[in-house]
Design a protein around this motif. Sequence first.
Motif, PDB file in Angstrom:
ATOM      1  N   SER A  91      -2.928   0.240  -4.144  1.00 25.94           N
ATOM      2  CA  SER A  91      -2.481  -1.069  -3.693  1.00 25.94           C
ATOM      3  C   SER A  91      -1.975  -1.855  -4.891  1.00 25.94           C
ATOM      4  O   SER A  91      -2.406  -1.627  -6.029  1.00 25.94           O
TER       5      SER A  91
ATOM      6  N   LEU B 133       8.206   0.668   8.677  1.00 22.85           N
ATOM      7  CA  LEU B 133       7.038  -0.047   8.150  1.00 22.85           C
ATOM      8  C   LEU B 133       6.374  -0.828   9.275  1.00 22.85           C
ATOM      9  O   LEU B 133       7.077  -1.489  10.043  1.00 22.85           O
ATOM     10  N   PRO B 134       5.038  -0.755   9.361  1.00 23.24           N
ATOM     11  CA  PRO B 134       4.152   0.163   8.653  1.00 23.24           C
ATOM     12  C   PRO B 134       4.510   1.625   8.948  1.00 23.24           C
ATOM     13  O   PRO B 134       5.162   1.920   9.946  1.00 23.24           O
ATOM     14  N   HIS B 135       4.071   2.528   8.092  1.00 24.12           N
ATOM     15  CA  HIS B 135       4.377   3.948   8.249  1.00 24.12           C
ATOM     16  C   HIS B 135       3.911   4.430   9.619  1.00 24.12           C
ATOM     17  O   HIS B 135       2.781   4.173  10.026  1.00 24.12           O
TER      18      HIS B 135
ATOM     19  N   ARG C 142       7.978  -5.653   8.508  1.00 24.16           N
ATOM     20  CA  ARG C 142       8.202  -4.568   9.457  1.00 24.16           C
ATOM     21  C   ARG C 142       9.626  -4.062   9.293  1.00 24.16           C
ATOM     22  O   ARG C 142      10.546  -4.842   9.011  1.00 24.16           O
TER      23      ARG C 142
ATOM     24  N   ALA D 211      -3.840  -1.888  10.852  1.00 22.88           N
ATOM     25  CA  ALA D 211      -3.079  -0.653  10.634  1.00 22.88           C
ATOM     26  C   ALA D 211      -2.626   0.005  11.920  1.00 22.88           C
ATOM     27  O   ALA D 211      -1.810   0.931  11.876  1.00 22.88           O
TER      28      ALA D 211
ATOM     29  N   ARG E 259       2.328   0.238   3.903  1.00 20.90           N
ATOM     30  CA  ARG E 259       2.467  -1.164   4.336  1.00 20.90           C
ATOM     31  C   ARG E 259       3.133  -1.953   3.223  1.00 20.90           C
ATOM     32  O   ARG E 259       2.870  -1.718   2.045  1.00 20.90           O
ATOM     33  N   TRP E 260       3.968  -2.901   3.625  1.00 20.43           N
ATOM     34  CA  TRP E 260       4.675  -3.717   2.647  1.00 20.43           C
ATOM     35  C   TRP E 260       4.426  -5.176   3.003  1.00 20.43           C
ATOM     36  O   TRP E 260       5.148  -5.765   3.796  1.00 20.43           O
ATOM     37  N   HIS E 261       3.370  -5.731   2.435  1.00 24.37           N
ATOM     38  CA  HIS E 261       2.941  -7.072   2.829  1.00 24.37           C
ATOM     39  C   HIS E 261       2.818  -7.076   4.365  1.00 24.37           C
ATOM     40  O   HIS E 261       2.184  -6.208   4.940  1.00 24.37           O
ATOM     41  N   GLU E 262       3.429  -8.034   5.006  1.00 19.52           N
ATOM     42  CA  GLU E 262       3.434  -8.075   6.471  1.00 19.52           C
ATOM     43  C   GLU E 262       4.793  -7.680   7.032  1.00 19.52           C
ATOM     44  O   GLU E 262       5.059  -7.876   8.223  1.00 19.52           O
TER      45      GLU E 262
ATOM     46  N   TYR F  10       0.857  -1.190   0.000  1.00 21.53           N
ATOM     47  CA  TYR F  10       0.000   0.000   0.000  1.00 21.53           C
ATOM     48  C   TYR F  10       0.892   1.238   0.000  1.00 21.53           C
ATOM     49  O   TYR F  10       1.768   1.391   0.862  1.00 21.53           O
TER      50      TYR F  10
END
Length: 437
Positions: free
Chosen positions: A63, A116-118, A108, A140, A103-106, A4
């Motif tokens: 996305s 990540l997540p932002h 961190r 989120a 977000r980048w898949h799952e 995302y």
Amino acid sequence: MTIYLGLGANDGDRIDNLERAIDALRAAGFRLQQVSPVVESPAMLPAGAEPDWHQPYLNLVVSGDADWRPQQGLDIVKRIERDLGRAPGPRWSPRPIDIDLLRWHERRADDARLTLPHRGLPQRDFVLTPLLHLQPDLPAGENGESVFELTQRVRPIPLWMAVVNLTLDSFSDGGEWQDMDALDAYIDKLIARHVQIIDVGAESTRPGGATIEAADEWARLEPALARIAERLQGRSIRPWLSLDSRHPTVVSNALRYGVNLINDVTGLRDAGMQSVARDSGCQVAAMHSLSVPVVAGEQLPDKPNATRQIIEWAEQRMETWAAAGLDLNRIILDPGIGFGKSAIQAFDILSHCRELRGAGLRILIGHSRKSFMRGMSGGRPAAHLDIETLGMALALCRQGVDIIRVHAPFIHMRAHLAWAHLAATHTTDARADERAG
């Protein structure tokens, strides 16, 4: 597995900058899946910001997926920003494009370059709102809260739904769009002014409205849908096309014209409509109604209060919809103002939208020009109730209503943006880091 990205622009031609950024992402190998509606918000600014920094942003979320590592993705989006004219400058100053990795898949990450997540995701309405209309249940928050749960605390930015009635007998604007050239010009204006949803209908459901057969409804709708689809073709950033119909065959026919939202005034009672909605992948607005068209004098019982009755109805219907295989993340609750509710009951519902949202669904309110306002407006006719509609709409914004359906979207969008400069928290504080990271 989904990436995302949040995109924003407040300098230059904002829509063109966003479109060019999406094109550049695709060219770099980003496999685009979805583009959210665009929302407008005041810039986050520090105290004492330069006067010319007070330029509102257009924001969206995309996305998709890519064969990139997160750090590689960061390098790519920074290169795209530079290519599109973003130059080093003072922190918080206007920018032609801003691309954030949300977000980048799952995955961190937490280092000097990338988190990540932002880290700003759980607090920012201009990020949460676009995400909400892509994937409400997306985790989120720091404690695993979904986007929807976060927007119970962080007020979402409303999407504005423009009413386009193709009927001759609508209560306030019947016959207005029979001229196809006039309709074309209006659709172009809706697109240019970033209205998020265009809601097209061809059957009047007002008290005493004439019912029409599905074939006749489709004959009215198809020419307009074809012209609207032509205007939206090729745009990555475009309003959602909503179809206001209670006939499954009409909805099924309309899907080939790019319908994004099915607006069913009968609340998905019909098994055929449930099947079409389930298989379409569309967003679905399910409205509470006692009868369609409205039967004059028919209304909810006085007790319990109207809000509680709508919540109980929604909870029961959610069980039925889930059993029919519908994805509840795609369903939006419309309490049906003007459909079997007295004026007092309408005011009760409109005053308790936050409570309605507690049922777990996004909320759509269609109060525009409805007859319950006439007592407070000195008996003005429906077509002259836009000021009253606007006053109530701002109160709905404060309650976090997700979608507001109106006949006069442009004055509502202007008023909301001005209201948001005072009502929202867009100044720098201890929680807010730099917008672009």
